[in-house]
Each structure stands twice: as structure tokens, then as C-alpha cells.
Design a protein around this motif. Structure first.
Motif, PDB file in Angstrom:
ATOM      1  N   PHE A  98      -0.801  -1.071  -4.623  1.00 52.95           N
ATOM      2  CA  PHE A  98      -0.471   0.470  -4.917  1.00 52.95           C
ATOM      3  C   PHE A  98       0.753   0.867  -4.021  1.00 52.95           C
ATOM      4  CE2 PHE A  98      -5.027  -0.820  -5.324  1.00 52.95           C
ATOM      5  CZ  PHE A  98      -5.352  -0.401  -6.618  1.00 52.95           C
ATOM      6  N   CYS A  99       1.228   1.731  -4.750  1.00 51.10           N
ATOM      7  CA  CYS A  99       2.604   2.313  -4.212  1.00 51.10           C
ATOM      8  C   CYS A  99       2.542   3.674  -4.338  1.00 51.10           C
ATOM      9  CB  CYS A  99       3.870   1.877  -4.687  1.00 51.10           C
ATOM     10  SG  CYS A  99       3.870   2.150  -6.561  1.00 51.10           S
ATOM     11  N   GLU A 117      -9.849  -0.873  -5.887  1.00 48.11           N
ATOM     12  CA  GLU A 117      -9.338  -1.649  -6.772  1.00 48.11           C
ATOM     13  C   GLU A 117     -10.563  -2.548  -7.343  1.00 48.11           C
ATOM     14  OE1 GLU A 117      -5.699  -5.074  -7.057  1.00 48.11           O
ATOM     15  OE2 GLU A 117      -6.395  -4.395  -5.206  1.00 48.11           O
ATOM     16  N   ASP A 147      -0.295   5.282  -6.820  1.00 46.94           N
ATOM     17  CA  ASP A 147      -1.389   5.668  -6.104  1.00 46.94           C
ATOM     18  C   ASP A 147      -2.457   6.260  -6.903  1.00 46.94           C
ATOM     19  OD1 ASP A 147      -2.809   6.179  -4.035  1.00 46.94           O
ATOM     20  OD2 ASP A 147      -1.454   7.800  -2.949  1.00 46.94           O
ATOM     21  N   TYR A 148      -3.841   6.000  -6.296  1.00 44.11           N
ATOM     22  CA  TYR A 148      -4.783   6.630  -6.998  1.00 44.11           C
ATOM     23  C   TYR A 148      -4.992   8.247  -6.983  1.00 44.11           C
ATOM     24  CZ  TYR A 148      -6.728   2.073  -7.935  1.00 44.11           C
ATOM     25  OH  TYR A 148      -7.036   0.840  -8.240  1.00 44.11           O
ATOM     26  N   SER A 180       0.793  -1.142   0.061  1.00 45.50           N
ATOM     27  CA  SER A 180       0.017  -0.160   0.009  1.00 45.50           C
ATOM     28  C   SER A 180       0.936   1.136  -0.120  1.00 45.50           C
ATOM     29  CB  SER A 180      -0.948   0.285   1.161  1.00 45.50           C
ATOM     30  OG  SER A 180      -0.230  -0.081   2.442  1.00 45.50           O
ATOM     31  N   PRO A 181       0.406   2.284  -0.242  1.00 46.94           N
ATOM     32  CA  PRO A 181       1.224   3.697  -0.485  1.00 46.94           C
ATOM     33  C   PRO A 181       1.864   4.062   0.774  1.00 46.94           C
ATOM     34  CG  PRO A 181      -0.900   4.090  -1.541  1.00 46.94           C
ATOM     35  CD  PRO A 181      -1.080   2.596  -0.602  1.00 46.94           C
ATOM     36  N   ARG A 209       3.341   7.451  -5.536  1.00 45.13           N
ATOM     37  CA  ARG A 209       3.660   7.621  -7.085  1.00 45.13           C
ATOM     38  C   ARG A 209       5.098   8.361  -7.014  1.00 45.13           C
ATOM     39  NH1 ARG A 209      -1.176  11.223  -9.199  1.00 45.13           N
ATOM     40  NH2 ARG A 209      -2.302   9.880  -7.804  1.00 45.13           N
ATOM     41  N   CYS A 226       2.903  -3.654  -9.038  1.00 41.00           N
ATOM     42  CA  CYS A 226       2.343  -2.507  -8.225  1.00 41.00           C
ATOM     43  C   CYS A 226       1.925  -1.401  -9.244  1.00 41.00           C
ATOM     44  CB  CYS A 226       3.260  -1.840  -7.348  1.00 41.00           C
ATOM     45  SG  CYS A 226       3.814  -2.793  -6.097  1.00 41.00           S
ATOM     46  N   GLN A 227       0.717  -0.641  -8.941  1.00 43.79           N
ATOM     47  CA  GLN A 227       0.403   0.548  -9.661  1.00 43.79           C
ATOM     48  C   GLN A 227       0.613   1.746  -8.790  1.00 43.79           C
ATOM     49  OE1 GLN A 227      -3.704   0.038 -11.122  1.00 43.79           O
ATOM     50  NE2 GLN A 227      -3.480  -2.237 -10.944  1.00 43.79           N
ATOM     51  N   TYR A 258      -8.252   1.512  -0.466  1.00 45.26           N
ATOM     52  CA  TYR A 258      -7.362   1.225  -1.777  1.00 45.26           C
ATOM     53  C   TYR A 258      -7.947   0.015  -2.425  1.00 45.26           C
ATOM     54  CZ  TYR A 258      -4.057   4.895  -1.089  1.00 45.26           C
ATOM     55  OH  TYR A 258      -3.433   6.072  -1.139  1.00 45.26           O
TER      56      TYR A 258
END
Length: 348
Positions: A275-276, A343, A303-304, A243-244, A278, A300-301, A339
Motif C-alpha cells: 500500500f502506498c 489486506e 492507502d486504506y 507501506s504508506p 494515496r 501497489c494499492q 496494513y
């Protein structure tokens, strides 16, 4: 009658060439093969079945001599072997001219042949690969001869390019046991009847899980086998969802603790998802240099941008979901719910 069934030993393979443990891994196939010989010697196993790909490529004469020496250490054991797709019989193969010991039976014809092991009241059927690929189903119509013998089929294949088959092909074949090689994952395709030995040891990090050999016994045409693992190397999948708010240091510490608690023979293929941050993405290069880490897959994508998502989906479930969770106390549980919920909803 007791027997050992092995396949895909791949002597001469050089796995993990770019890793610190490359030299160590280079000898694992030979060490595992020697351990099988020791087992056969200690327990006086009457029959050793080798279902192809004893070698990773075309064997050198010195390698054949070394293997033949190992077989000479178990004169009480009848060894029956075939060539697979990796060590298939090319015109100038050393296989063709090599003279094996008296207890070794190499079924090197490209057509089905049978060896009678009279002292064991056993017949073993098989053929060797003369080509790297054989897309024909070689074993579908093979039948055992009549007679009061234990009948075993020694075979190699299992995918569309290498002698494809189905477990049901052997229902009325008359074989007490079908000993397969080629697919590197050990499995009983038909319980105690049609068995894929799997690679004796993993050849690369795609050969996940335990590897070893099958020890079996046939009594009155009824067979029972059990898998015996050999722990020189085992590739293990470690899947982590980030997670971020997870820092690089915390992630590395967790991985180190997990690996440190695992058996020393295990190597790890790590998959990162979630998610990481950004602005501070996960440094997978550093993780890839950690001890016993074979490979890192980063899924990983970034962060939103929740503000943009709220505006875009404000009249839909996703927008209301974000707004609701942002109004709750911002602890770790709420953040993870935000998160992972986003997702899941985006995936829908």
C-alpha cells in the motif's frame, strides 16, 4: 563419450531495444555461442548437439558462413543440429542450399532421420521444423534402432503448439539421451535422460534465472549431465512490499543498494506490492530509468480509509482488528501489522 547440448541460441535476436544496454545485449548470443565453441575446442568434446533455434529468424547467408567458420575451429567435434520453430525451413531458406563443413550434420528433413557417427559408435536421430507450429506429438512413438550404439534423440518442442511431449514418452524408447530445445528455462525433465537445454542466453526479461548449456557424458549407456551457466546476462526478479510511510527516496536508495551489491551481469524486474500513500504514489517512471532496471511492475494499492472500514465492518473481525491495532503504540511494527492484516482479511 562427452558431449555438449545447447539450444535456442537465437543468433540475430535484438533484446531490450528500448534500454541503454541494447547494443551490449545484441552481441550476447554470439558471445555465448563462441564460448561454447571454445569449450569444445579446449576439452576436445567429441559431440555438439544443437536442438533447434540456432537463429532467431531466417538466417542470412553471411550468418551461416560465420557459424560454419566457428564449427571449422573444432574439427575434432561432430556437430549435429536441427531447425526449430524460429528458424524453420521456409521454401527460400538459405539453410536449404548452404554447404556445411565435413564435421557438421544438419538433419533438415521434416521426417525423422538418423546420422551414424561411426567413430563415436553413436547414432543421433532428429528432424527439422518446416512450419512455424507443429501441434502434433512428433516424438511419442519414436524408437531407437537395435544395435550396439549410443542412441541420442535431438528434438524441439514442449508446448501445445510445438511438438508437445511428456517425459514418460521416452521410457521404453531405447534412447540413452533425449536433447530438447524450445522452452527457454533449462531443466532436467527426466534426470540425466530427457533434458531441456533452455536458451543459451535470455532473449527477454521473461527468461528469468541462469542460462547456459549442459555438459554430459555417456558410458555403457548410462548418461550423466551437469548444467554450466554462462553469465553474459541474467534477469532477476526483485519483489518489494511497500507501506504508506515508505518515502520515494528510501525506496530508491534500497533498490540502488540492492542492485549495486549484485553481479554486474544481472538485470532486474522489480515488482512493487502493498500500500502506498494515496496523495503521494510511488513514482515508477523514475525507478524505471535506474541503471540495470529492465522493468517495473506496480501492484501497489492506495492507502486504506480505516475510518470507513471500521464503520462498514464494525461488527465483524475486520472492524475489531482495526480498532484493536489503532489502540496500540503506533510504531513501525504496529503499522505494518495493521496494513498487512487488513489486506489478508479483505482477501478472505
Amino acid at each position: 563419450m562427452k558431449f555438449i547440448h545447447i539450444a535456442d541460441i537465437h543468433l540475430g535476436a535484438k533484446p531490450d531495444r528500448d534500454r541503454a544496454w541494447e547494443k551490449e545485449r545484441r552481441f550476447h548470443s554470439w558471445q555465448a555461442f563462441t564460448e561454447v565453441i571454445e569449450k569444445a575446442k579446449e576439452e576436445r568434446i567429441p559431440l555438439l548437439l544443437i536442438a533447434g533455434d540456432l537463429f532467431h529468424g531466417q538466417p542470412l547467408m553471411k550468418e551461416l558462413k560465420e557459424v560454419n567458420y566457428q564449427f571449422s575451429r573444432i574439427p575434432q567435434t561432430q556437430v549435429v543440429m536441427i531447425a526449430g520453430n524460429h528458424d524453420h525451413l521456409v521454401p527460400d531458406s538459405c539453410y536449404r542450399m548452404f554447404q556445411w563443413g565435413e564435421n557438421v550434420h544438419f538433419l533438415k528433413s521434416e521426417n525423422m532421420e538418423v546420422v551414424d557417427l561411426e567413430g563415436l559408435q553413436t547414432r543421433v536421430y532428429g528432424l527439422s521444423y518446416w512450419h512455424k507450429e507443429i501441434p502434433r506429438p512428433l516424438y511419442k512413438d519414436v524408437k531407437a534402432k537395435e544395435g550396439d550404439f549410443c542412441n541420442i534423440l535431438l528434438a524441439h518442442g514442449g508446448d501445445e503448439k510445438h511438438s508437445p511431449f511428456h517425459g514418460g514418452d521416452f521410457t521404453d524408447s531405447g534412447f540413452d539421451y533425449v536433447a530438447f530445445g524450445h522452452i527457454h528455462k533449462p531443466m532436467q525433465i527426466v534426470q540425466d535422460k530427457v533434458v531441456m537445454a533452455g536458451a543459451l542466453q535470455p532473449i527477454d526479461c521473461n527468461d528469468m534465472g541462469e542460462h547456459g548449456y549442459f555438459l554430459g557424458e555417456i558410458k555403457e549407456h548410462q548418461c550423466h549431465v551437469k548444467f554450466v551457466p554462462l553469465h553474459y546476462c541474467e534477469y532477476v526478479s526483485l519483489k518489494l512490499k511497500v507501506s504508506p510511510d515508505l518515502t520515494q527516496g528510501a525506496l530508491q536508495e534500497y533498490i540502488q543498494e540492492h542492485i549495486g551489491a549484485a553481479p554486474a551481469y544481472q538485470k532486474f524486474r522489480i515488482t512493487l506490492s502493498g500500500f502506498c500513500d494515496r496523495d503521494n504514489p510511488i513514482d515508477t517512471e523514475w525507478i524505471n530509468t535506474m541503471d540495470r532496471v529492465e522493468k517495473v511492475i506496480n501492484l501497489c494499492q492506495a492507502d486504506y480509509d480505516f475510518e470507513k472500514l471500521k464503520l462498514k465492518y464494525k461488527e465483524q473481525i475486520l472492524g475489531r482488528y482495526i480498532q484493536t491495532l489503532e489502540g496500540m503504540p503506533q510504531d513501525k511494527v504496529t503499522k505494518k501489522a495493521l496494513y498487512y492484516g487488513v489486506e489478508a482479511l479483505l482477501a478472505e
